[in-house]
Motif scaffolding. Structure first.
Motif, PDB file in Angstrom:
ATOM      1  N   THR A 150      -4.438   7.985  27.008  1.00 40.27           N
ATOM      2  CA  THR A 150      -5.250   7.451  28.113  1.00 40.27           C
ATOM      3  C   THR A 150      -6.724   7.517  27.753  1.00 40.27           C
ATOM      4  O   THR A 150      -7.139   8.349  26.937  1.00 40.27           O
ATOM      5  CB  THR A 150      -5.001   8.215  29.425  1.00 40.27           C
ATOM      6  OG1 THR A 150      -5.308   9.595  29.201  1.00 40.27           O
ATOM      7  CG2 THR A 150      -3.560   8.087  29.889  1.00 40.27           C
ATOM      8  N   SER A 151      -7.508   6.690  28.390  1.00 37.64           N
ATOM      9  CA  SER A 151      -8.936   6.621  28.124  1.00 37.64           C
ATOM     10  C   SER A 151      -9.663   7.834  28.695  1.00 37.64           C
ATOM     11  O   SER A 151      -9.306   8.343  29.759  1.00 37.64           O
ATOM     12  CB  SER A 151      -9.512   5.353  28.740  1.00 37.64           C
ATOM     13  OG  SER A 151     -10.910   5.323  28.558  1.00 37.64           O
ATOM     14  N   ALA A 178     -13.239   5.302  35.294  1.00 34.97           N
ATOM     15  CA  ALA A 178     -12.877   3.926  35.701  1.00 34.97           C
ATOM     16  C   ALA A 178     -14.069   3.210  36.285  1.00 34.97           C
ATOM     17  O   ALA A 178     -14.958   3.775  36.823  1.00 34.97           O
ATOM     18  CB  ALA A 178     -11.744   3.949  36.693  1.00 34.97           C
TER      19      ALA A 178
END
Length: 182
Positions: A177-178, A182
């Motif tokens: 995952t980043s 967001a």
């Protein structure tokens, strides 16, 4: 990914040569952007050799190099580049708080003068597309002319990497995952 990954059986002789050279080099594998660059074997050959130098052989050393790479990755919001180099930055001794601040686009607290200089230089050049005379002179005083030239070359190479990864949507490995908000 916007380009299909080529299997070894599908590669031309030139593509296979580039892939084999990259895998046999200091990385020990085919770097992610080469998945796109293989569609232009000459570009791939030249870029991967430049990348090997920029990553492993500049006079900047791993810590300053990885700091510059992470700043560049974050400026370009290059998820894969960040993913690959965050681990390398930690191995090179970069403080996790510095890494976290860069991920959040905050100015990190840098107690080391060379770290601050690299942060300032990379940020100014990436953001403003130029560097003031005073900042450039400070960089030459601390890194030397060769160091500044190699820093700019490293930034240019990793900007090419970020652009390639973003343009061809070379994403994170499955399950990753980043780190970017967001």
């Amino acid at each position: 990914m916007r380009l299909r990954d080529l299997t070894p059986e599908e590669m031309t002789v030139a593509q296979r040569k580039v892939a084999d050279e990259a895998a046999a080099g200091k990385r020990g594998r085919i770097p992610a952007p080469l998945r796109a660059w293989l569609y232009s074997p000459e570009l791939g050959a030249r870029a991967q050799r430049l990348g090997e130098f920029a990553r492993y052989d500049t006079i900047l050393g791993p810590r300053l190099s990885e700091l510059a790479i992470l700043i560049t990755a974050r400026i370009w919001t290059s998820h894969y580049e960040w993913y690959a180099h965050k681990r390398e930055a930690l191995k090179a001794g970069l403080d996790p708080d510095i890494i976290a601040a860069i991920a959040k686009r905050e100015s990190p607290v840098l107690s080391d003068g060379k770290d601050q200089l690299v942060y300032d230089y990379v940020t100014a050049l990436q953001r403003d597309h130029l560097v003031s005379d005073a900042l450039h002179a400070r960089a030459v005083d601390h890194l030397g002319e060769q160091g500044v030239v190699e820093l700019v070359g490293l930034m240019g190479y990793y900007t090419l990497v970020a652009m390639t990864l973003n343009a061809f949507e070379i994403g994170l490995p499955d399950g990753e995952t980043s780190d970017f908000p967001a």
